[in-house]
Design a protein around this motif. Structure first.
Motif, mmCIF file in Angstrom:
data_model
loop_
_atom_site.group_PDB
_atom_site.id
_atom_site.type_symbol
_atom_site.label_atom_id
_atom_site.label_comp_id
_atom_site.label_asym_id
_atom_site.label_seq_id
_atom_site.Cartn_x
_atom_site.Cartn_y
_atom_site.Cartn_z
ATOM 1 N N PHE A 45 37.706 -39.882 65.414
ATOM 2 C CA PHE A 45 37.488 -41.242 66.184
ATOM 3 C C PHE A 45 38.853 -41.956 66.005
ATOM 4 O O PHE A 45 38.970 -42.713 67.248
ATOM 5 N N ASN A 117 30.398 -36.149 58.870
ATOM 6 C CA ASN A 117 30.068 -35.792 60.272
ATOM 7 C C ASN A 117 28.724 -35.778 60.642
ATOM 8 O O ASN A 117 27.853 -35.384 59.665
ATOM 9 N N PHE A 178 28.076 -49.047 62.232
ATOM 10 C CA PHE A 178 28.984 -50.272 61.844
ATOM 11 C C PHE A 178 28.188 -51.306 61.079
ATOM 12 O O PHE A 178 27.265 -51.864 61.902
ATOM 13 N N THR A 205 39.711 -36.113 57.201
ATOM 14 C CA THR A 205 39.216 -37.537 57.177
ATOM 15 C C THR A 205 40.647 -38.274 57.056
ATOM 16 O O THR A 205 41.313 -38.361 56.262
ATOM 17 N N SER A 207 40.148 -41.190 55.527
ATOM 18 C CA SER A 207 40.133 -42.072 54.116
ATOM 19 C C SER A 207 39.910 -43.373 54.624
ATOM 20 O O SER A 207 40.530 -44.159 53.624
ATOM 21 N N PRO A 231 46.480 -32.657 58.821
ATOM 22 C CA PRO A 231 48.054 -32.407 59.448
ATOM 23 C C PRO A 231 48.702 -33.680 59.211
ATOM 24 O O PRO A 231 49.975 -33.795 59.292
ATOM 25 N N GLU A 246 48.202 -29.101 57.078
ATOM 26 C CA GLU A 246 47.971 -28.229 58.220
ATOM 27 C C GLU A 246 46.520 -28.889 58.492
ATOM 28 O O GLU A 246 45.635 -29.422 57.874
#
Ligand code: OAD
Length: 264
Positions: A45, A117, A178, A205, A207, A231, A246
Motif C-alpha cells: 500500500f 492481508n 477506512f 507491515t 505498523s 527491509p 530483509e
C-alpha cells in the motif's frame, strides 16, 4: 528454498542469536502485512513507487462513502485486484510460516497467524486457523450487513459491477475500509493470541494502521520476545528485540531452517 548465503552479514549475525531463542518458543504469534506478499507479485500500500495508495485514492476506493457514490467503480478496482491475485502464488515466506506451524504442532506448541492481508495466500500456503483482520477479497456480503453474513464469490472476472445477491441487493467486498470497525470477535481473538505468545513476529507491515498495529506491542508488553522482519525500518523497529532487515521470502525460510536444525 532461499539460501542463507544471500542474507547480509548483519542478518546472519542476528539469526545466530535469534534461532536458539525461537527454537525454544512453543507459543508463537505471527503478524503479517502486505510486504509478505510483495515477492508473490502483489503490490503493497505505502511503498513510494509501487504502493497502491501512491496511484489510487483510498477515500474513493476503500471507504463506504466512496462505495455508495460509485459502487461500479469500486468493484471494477476490486475485480482487477482479484484477477491479479488469482495469478499469484504463495512465496517461500508464506510456506516457511506453514512449515513452522506444523513443526510446533508436533511439539505440543502453537503458532497463531494474524494477517492484515486480504489475498488468501497464507491459506493457500496451508496455514491453519488464519486470523484475517481486514477481511478477504474473495468474500462478499450484502451492503449494510454484518461480517457474519459473508460468503465466498470466486467468479473471476465478475460478470457485473457491482455483483448482486440472489435477492437483487448490492454486494460489497468483505474487507475493512477506512473508518470502519474491524470484526470485534476476530480482533479480540488476535489480541488473546498476542498476549499468550512467548515469541511474536511482525513481518512486512509498516505498523501504521491501528488497531491491528497494536498487536506486536501488546505481545511484547505481555512478555513476548519481539522480532521484526522488514527491509525498511518502521514505527515498531525500536521496540523489537531482533530486527532482520530483509525481504520475508529470504529471511523466514532461513529462520525456520535454523529452528528445524535444533528441533528436528
Ligand atoms: P504497507 O504498504 O503500509 O507496508 C508494507 C510494508 O512491507 C513496508 O513496511 C515495506 O517496507 C514492507 N516490505 C516491502 N517489501 C517487503 C518484503 N519483500 N518483505 C518484507 N517486507 C516488505 O502495508 P500494510 O502494513 O500491510 O488496510 O498496510 C496495513 C493496512 O493499510 C492494510 O491492511 C490496508 C492498508 O490501508 C486496509 O485495507 C484496511
Amino acid at each position: 528454498m532461499a539460501q542463507e548465503g544471500q542474507l547480509s552479514a548483519d542478518s546472519l549475525a542476528v539469526l545466530e542469536q535469534l534461532v536458539p531463542v525461537a527454537a525454544k518458543a512453543r507459543r508463537v504469534f505471527v503478524f503479517t502485512g502486505a510486504g509478505v506478499s510483495a515477492e508473490s507479485g502483489i503490490p503493497t500500500f505505502r511503498d513510494a513507487q509501487t504502493g497502491l495508495w501512491a496511484k489510487y485514492d483510498p477515500v474513493m476506493l476503500a471507504s463506504i462513502d466512496g462505495f455508495r457514490k460509485d459502487p461500479a467503480n469500486v468493484w471494477k478496482w476490486y475485480d482487477e485486484r482479484r484477477q491479479t491475485m488469482s495469478r499469484c502464488q504463495p512465496n517461500p515466506g508464506h510456506h516457511a510460516i506453514t512449515d513452522w506451524q506444523g513443526l510446533l504442532k508436533g511439539l505440543d506448541g502453537r503458532l497463531d497467524l494474524a494477517t492484515q492481508n486480504i489475498d488468501d495466500l497464507h491459506r493457500i500456503a496451508g496455514t491453519e486457523e488464519l486470523i484475517e483482520l481486514h477481511g478477504n477479497i474473495w468474500e462478499v456480503r450484502p451492503l449494510g450487513s454484518e461480517f457474519q453474513e459473508a460468503f465466498r464469490l470466486m467468479d473471476c472476472p465478475l460478470s457485473e459491477h457491482p455483483p448482486r445477491h440472489i435477492d437483487g441487493s448490492t454486494l460489497r467486498p468483505n474487507v475493512v475500509w477506512f473508518g470502519e470497525m474491524l470484526d470485534e470477535a476476530v480482533l479480540n481473538h488476535a489480541f488473546q493470541c498476542a498476549m499468550k505468545a512467548d515469541l511474536a513476529l511482525s513481518i512486512g507491515t509498516s505498523s501504521l494502521v491501528y488497531p491491528a498495529a497494536a498487536l506486536p506491542f501488546v505481545a511484547r508488553e505481555h512478555g513476548a520476545t519481539l522480532v521484526e522482519i522488514n527491509p525498511e525500518r518502521t514505527e515498531l523497529t525500536a521496540a523489537a528485540d531482533y530486527v532482520l532487515q530483509e525481504p520475508s521470502a529470504l529471511a523466514l525460510p532461513a529462520l525456520v531452517a535454523g529452528i528445524r536444525r535444533i528441533c528436528g
